[in-house]
Scaffold this active site. Sequence first.
Site, short mmCIF file in Angstrom:
data_model
loop_
_atom_site.label_atom_id
_atom_site.label_comp_id
_atom_site.label_asym_id
_atom_site.label_seq_id
_atom_site.Cartn_x
_atom_site.Cartn_y
_atom_site.Cartn_z
N GLY A 11 30.24 -31.78 -67.35
CA GLY A 11 29.42 -31.51 -68.52
C GLY A 11 27.72 -32.20 -68.38
O GLY A 11 27.17 -32.30 -69.75
N ARG A 90 33.81 -19.69 -63.67
CA ARG A 90 34.62 -18.63 -63.41
C ARG A 90 33.14 -17.51 -63.60
O ARG A 90 32.22 -17.66 -64.02
CB ARG A 90 35.29 -18.36 -64.42
CG ARG A 90 36.70 -19.38 -64.50
CD ARG A 90 37.84 -19.01 -65.42
NE ARG A 90 38.76 -19.75 -65.18
CZ ARG A 90 39.63 -19.62 -64.49
NH1 ARG A 90 39.74 -18.70 -63.76
NH2 ARG A 90 40.88 -20.58 -64.33
N ASN A 106 22.45 -18.82 -66.88
CA ASN A 106 23.26 -19.64 -66.29
C ASN A 106 22.10 -20.66 -65.43
O ASN A 106 21.17 -20.17 -65.14
CB ASN A 106 24.06 -18.79 -65.10
CG ASN A 106 24.78 -19.78 -64.08
OD1 ASN A 106 25.71 -20.56 -64.49
ND2 ASN A 106 24.84 -19.53 -62.97
N HIS A 108 22.00 -22.64 -61.88
CA HIS A 108 22.26 -22.46 -60.49
C HIS A 108 21.93 -23.48 -59.57
O HIS A 108 20.59 -23.32 -59.78
CB HIS A 108 22.67 -20.97 -60.04
CG HIS A 108 23.25 -20.89 -58.72
ND1 HIS A 108 24.66 -20.96 -58.49
CD2 HIS A 108 22.56 -20.72 -57.34
CE1 HIS A 108 24.93 -20.77 -57.13
NE2 HIS A 108 23.54 -20.63 -56.44
N ASP A 144 25.17 -14.29 -59.56
CA ASP A 144 24.11 -15.26 -59.44
C ASP A 144 22.72 -14.43 -58.85
O ASP A 144 22.11 -14.59 -57.92
CB ASP A 144 24.29 -16.34 -57.94
CG ASP A 144 25.35 -17.59 -58.69
OD1 ASP A 144 25.44 -17.64 -60.02
OD2 ASP A 144 25.90 -17.92 -57.70
#
Length: 215
Positions: A11, A90, A106, A108, A144
Amino acid sequence: MNLGVLVSGRGSNLQAIIDAIEAGKLKDRIALVISDREGVQAIDRCVKHGIPHRVIKRRSFDSKEEFEKKLVEAMKGSGVDLVVLAGFMRVLSPIFLKEFPMKVINIHPSLIPAFQGMHAQRQALQYGARISGCTVHFVTEELDNGPVIAQACVPVLPEDTEESLSERILRHEHRILPQVIRWISEGRVRVEGRKVVVEGARYGTLPFNPELEDF
């Protein structure tokens, strides 16, 4: 905005969001953090900062559909406006994504579309890339591959290991993820096809490295 954060591990990007909120750089609040694993450091961070959190494990459900419906129920029950994947390991299906259309982002650790999926830093080293970095993007059904909101570049050094490259990239992740959340919160982000336009964004001299205002 009310933020919902999905995590699976330590985290550190969650901590970057917490720090930005506590420093007054983000006016948003974390309404709920969900981990799909017990005993992870991300949950310890929630306890320390008094942030609502839950553990919802995939294996507690007979199907991925039931698991994701539970995630949706929890997020909507907490009034979440934007879902942030911060090390969530996930792949979300349309079952979840249709409930938060273009409201899931997200972070990445590559300059997508390069090196998608798992172990992006290892992929960059194996390929012999000279530049890598990180990307904040909207999440779509294709892994992605959603519209890119912001990217930051880092050099790949001859002596780099997967660990050293990952750490260098991570420092930029901690910068651009809170910045993107702020842009979205301020209503400055719009999507035109695959192109994301950020009203009033300033950019530094390095390609793709956003000048992070007061971050």
